[in-house]
Design a protein around this motif. Structure first.
Motif, PDB file in Angstrom:
ATOM      1  N   PHE A   1      -2.772  -7.528  20.615  1.00  0.00           N
ATOM      2  CA  PHE A   1      -1.857  -6.388  20.609  1.00  0.00           C
ATOM      3  C   PHE A   1      -1.560  -5.959  19.178  1.00  0.00           C
ATOM      4  CE2 PHE A   1       2.552  -4.825  20.362  1.00  0.00           C
ATOM      5  CZ  PHE A   1       2.442  -3.683  21.148  1.00  0.00           C
ATOM      6  N   ARG A   2      -1.263  -6.930  18.343  1.00  0.00           N
ATOM      7  CA  ARG A   2      -0.990  -6.679  16.920  1.00  0.00           C
ATOM      8  C   ARG A   2      -2.124  -5.895  16.279  1.00  0.00           C
ATOM      9  NH1 ARG A   2      -2.225 -11.920  13.832  1.00  0.00           N
ATOM     10  NH2 ARG A   2      -4.308 -11.014  14.075  1.00  0.00           N
ATOM     11  N   ASN A   3      -3.353  -6.347  16.486  1.00  0.00           N
ATOM     12  CA  ASN A   3      -4.499  -5.711  15.840  1.00  0.00           C
ATOM     13  C   ASN A   3      -4.687  -4.272  16.309  1.00  0.00           C
ATOM     14  OD1 ASN A   3      -4.949  -8.124  14.523  1.00  0.00           O
ATOM     15  ND2 ASN A   3      -6.561  -8.794  15.916  1.00  0.00           N
ATOM     16  N   TYR A   4      -4.522  -4.052  17.616  1.00  0.00           N
ATOM     17  CA  TYR A   4      -4.743  -2.703  18.142  1.00  0.00           C
ATOM     18  C   TYR A   4      -3.710  -1.723  17.615  1.00  0.00           C
ATOM     19  CZ  TYR A   4      -4.177   1.291  21.167  1.00  0.00           C
ATOM     20  OH  TYR A   4      -3.995   2.574  21.610  1.00  0.00           O
ATOM     21  N   VAL A   5      -2.416  -2.068  17.706  1.00  0.00           N
ATOM     22  CA  VAL A   5      -1.392  -1.086  17.327  1.00  0.00           C
ATOM     23  C   VAL A   5      -1.423  -0.808  15.826  1.00  0.00           C
ATOM     24  CG1 VAL A   5       0.116  -1.518  19.289  1.00  0.00           C
ATOM     25  CG2 VAL A   5       0.412  -2.879  17.197  1.00  0.00           C
ATOM     26  N   ILE A   6      -1.775  -1.795  15.026  1.00  0.00           N
ATOM     27  CA  ILE A   6      -1.870  -1.553  13.583  1.00  0.00           C
ATOM     28  C   ILE A   6      -3.092  -0.694  13.281  1.00  0.00           C
ATOM     29  CG2 ILE A   6      -2.302  -2.648  11.345  1.00  0.00           C
ATOM     30  CD1 ILE A   6      -0.498  -4.941  12.207  1.00  0.00           C
ATOM     31  N   ALA A   7      -4.226  -0.989  13.910  1.00  0.00           N
ATOM     32  CA  ALA A   7      -5.425  -0.183  13.691  1.00  0.00           C
ATOM     33  C   ALA A   7      -5.177   1.265  14.087  1.00  0.00           C
ATOM     34  CB  ALA A   7      -6.601  -0.760  14.470  1.00  0.00           C
ATOM     35  N   ARG A   8      -4.507   1.461  15.215  1.00  0.00           N
ATOM     36  CA  ARG A   8      -4.228   2.840  15.644  1.00  0.00           C
ATOM     37  C   ARG A   8      -3.312   3.547  14.653  1.00  0.00           C
ATOM     38  NH1 ARG A   8      -1.731   5.058  21.412  1.00  0.00           N
ATOM     39  NH2 ARG A   8      -1.114   7.104  20.603  1.00  0.00           N
ATOM     40  N   THR A   9      -2.321   2.840  14.137  1.00  0.00           N
ATOM     41  CA  THR A   9      -1.410   3.445  13.169  1.00  0.00           C
ATOM     42  C   THR A   9      -2.133   3.817  11.881  1.00  0.00           C
ATOM     43  OG1 THR A   9       0.436   2.171  14.091  1.00  0.00           O
ATOM     44  CG2 THR A   9       0.748   3.125  11.896  1.00  0.00           C
ATOM     45  N   VAL A  10      -3.019   2.934  11.426  1.00  0.00           N
ATOM     46  CA  VAL A  10      -3.794   3.227  10.217  1.00  0.00           C
ATOM     47  C   VAL A  10      -4.703   4.433  10.450  1.00  0.00           C
ATOM     48  CG1 VAL A  10      -5.586   2.363   8.651  1.00  0.00           C
ATOM     49  CG2 VAL A  10      -3.715   0.857   9.357  1.00  0.00           C
ATOM     50  N   ALA A  11      -5.379   4.461  11.597  1.00  0.00           N
ATOM     51  CA  ALA A  11      -6.271   5.581  11.905  1.00  0.00           C
ATOM     52  C   ALA A  11      -5.495   6.890  12.019  1.00  0.00           C
ATOM     53  CB  ALA A  11      -7.042   5.295  13.195  1.00  0.00           C
ATOM     54  N   ASP A  12      -4.350   6.844  12.698  1.00  0.00           N
ATOM     55  CA  ASP A  12      -3.539   8.058  12.842  1.00  0.00           C
ATOM     56  C   ASP A  12      -3.022   8.550  11.494  1.00  0.00           C
ATOM     57  OD1 ASP A  12      -3.950   8.073  15.554  1.00  0.00           O
ATOM     58  OD2 ASP A  12      -1.955   7.299  16.092  1.00  0.00           O
ATOM     59  N   THR A  13      -2.676   7.620  10.619  1.00  0.00           N
ATOM     60  CA  THR A  13      -2.176   8.004   9.297  1.00  0.00           C
ATOM     61  C   THR A  13      -3.282   8.652   8.475  1.00  0.00           C
ATOM     62  OG1 THR A  13      -0.524   6.232   9.320  1.00  0.00           O
ATOM     63  CG2 THR A  13      -1.105   7.157   7.175  1.00  0.00           C
ATOM     64  N   LEU A  14      -4.471   8.078   8.505  1.00  0.00           N
ATOM     65  CA  LEU A  14      -5.598   8.685   7.803  1.00  0.00           C
ATOM     66  C   LEU A  14      -5.905  10.065   8.361  1.00  0.00           C
ATOM     67  CD1 LEU A  14      -7.948   5.585   7.422  1.00  0.00           C
ATOM     68  CD2 LEU A  14      -7.048   6.970   5.539  1.00  0.00           C
ATOM     69  N   ALA A  15      -5.808  10.201   9.682  1.00  0.00           N
ATOM     70  CA  ALA A  15      -6.054  11.503  10.299  1.00  0.00           C
ATOM     71  C   ALA A  15      -5.004  12.524   9.846  1.00  0.00           C
ATOM     72  CB  ALA A  15      -6.056  11.374  11.817  1.00  0.00           C
ATOM     73  N   ALA A  16      -3.738  12.086   9.724  1.00  0.00           N
ATOM     74  CA  ALA A  16      -2.679  12.976   9.252  1.00  0.00           C
ATOM     75  C   ALA A  16      -2.896  13.366   7.789  1.00  0.00           C
ATOM     76  CB  ALA A  16      -1.313  12.306   9.419  1.00  0.00           C
ATOM     77  N   MET A  17      -3.479  12.464   6.994  1.00  0.00           N
ATOM     78  CA  MET A  17      -3.811  12.791   5.609  1.00  0.00           C
ATOM     79  C   MET A  17      -4.895  13.863   5.561  1.00  0.00           C
ATOM     80  SD  MET A  17      -3.778   8.942   3.930  1.00  0.00           S
ATOM     81  CE  MET A  17      -4.123   9.478   2.242  1.00  0.00           C
ATOM     82  N   ASP A  18      -5.746  13.864   6.586  1.00  0.00           N
ATOM     83  CA  ASP A  18      -6.796  14.870   6.743  1.00  0.00           C
ATOM     84  C   ASP A  18      -7.679  14.989   5.495  1.00  0.00           C
ATOM     85  OD1 ASP A  18      -8.286  16.822   8.012  1.00  0.00           O
ATOM     86  OD2 ASP A  18      -6.962  18.460   7.395  1.00  0.00           O
TER      87      ASP A  18
END
Length: 330
Positions: free
Chosen positions: A296-313
């Motif tokens: 669970f830890r790995n998934y939610v952190i990976a998603r947060t990192v990916a979403d943040t990079l996507a927001a940086m665009d």
């Protein structure tokens, strides 16, 4: 030695008709006031700072469901977060979803590296056995090492102790285009330093404000800061320590001092809670991750990192004109 490569003695006449001492082949000393030197460097500085840097404001941090974002400016109680929470997710589903988030991170990291305008700093804090190493390995699996750097902060060296407490951390902040990872971080100086009484209370108390200023400087300079606290229970720590003792291949990870540190569990929990509450800001909020379940830890952190990079665009830079029309000769 020929005269061409020999020393130029004092009083040697230079090609510009002026007389001076020192080696003609050495650097020229600029005797102008420092303000004048800066003014003369404006063009060079402008070229070195990508225009894209000024086009982007702070990136909104949107943690994945299950992660608790600490409200800026408010006291925080770790007891309100269940470290055993798994968000109601299915373990097998989460593992498949983790692979997809990794692919997003890899693709976006390539764009970030190519753009070379901004950077991302991932900060991981946890009590012993909290899972920092495992999280970093899992979440950043497949990322090009050329665009990612991990800094692990242990006991400071004598050189580091000769400087201000933020000196060694600032030196490892990621440059433009990079993802930087702090495995432990500048928060050690309000955590272990506090619990062990290594400095007077007034010293570590003053550091919360310094840390907030430091992170504000980073965000204003184009570095997005993601801070994850991996929250495990005392019972889970006991289980993980016992696993290290039972497995000879994990003995290298076990330090008898961990058992001594465990006696200070409550003191560390309070130190963590104070740091989370006092150093969660709108620009760099603290994200508390229930971390008893590694999947669970790995998934939610990976998603947060990916979403943040996507927001940086991040964007690939524009190609030179005419490249599409070129042909490669036989």
């Amino acid at each position: 030695m020929s005269k061409k490569h020999g020393k130029h003695h004092r009083g040697h006449k230079r090609g510009d008709g002026m007389t001076g001492g020192g080696d003609l082949h050495g650097p020229t000393v600029d005797h102008r006031p420092s303000t004048a030197r800066w003014a003369g460097s404006v063009d060079a500085l402008a070229e070195s700072v990508p225009a894209a840097l000024g086009q982007h404001g702070p990136v909104p941090i949107r943690p994945a469901p299950g992660i608790v974002a600490v409200e800026p400016g408010a006291p925080f109680d770790l007891g309100t977060v269940d470290p055993d929470d798994d968000g109601g997710l299915d373990k097998d589903w989460a593992k498949d979803a983790l692979a997809e988030e990794r692919e997003r991170i890899v693709a976006l990291q390539e764009r970030l590296y190519a753009e070379r305008a901004r950077s991302l700093l991932l900060v991981f804090q946890a009590i012993d056995t909290g899972g920092k190493d495992g999280t970093i390995r899992s979440v950043l699996k497949g990322v090009n090492p050329q665009g990612c750097a991990v800094a692990s902060f242990k006991v400071p060296s004598s050189e580091e102790l000769d400087h201000d407490f933020l000196w060694r951390y600032h030196a490892r902040v990621p440059g433009r285009g990079m993802i930087g990872v702090f495995n432990r971080s500048h928060y050690e100086d309000v955590l272990v330093v506090r619990v062990k009484g290594l400095v007077p209370d007034a010293v570590w108390q003053s550091r919360y404000g310094r840390i907030n200023d430091f992170e504000r400087l980073l965000t204003e300079s184009g570095t997005t800061v993601l801070k994850f606290f991996l929250h495990i229970s005392k019972a889970e720590q006991k289980k993980r320590l016992e696993a290290r003792i039972a497995d000879p291949e994990k003995h290298w990870k076990f330090d008898p001092a961990d058992l001594v540190e465990r006696k200070s569990w409550d003191a560390y929990q309070q130190a963590f809670a104070d740091a989370l509450g006092r150093c969660s800001t709108p620009e760099a909020p603290w994200l508390v991750v229930p971390a008893n379940h590694k999947w669970f830890r790995n998934y939610v952190i990976a998603r947060t990192v990916a979403d943040t990079l996507a927001a940086m665009d991040p964007r690939f830079p524009e190609a030179a004109k005419g490249i599409a029309d070129l042909t490669v000769p036989d």
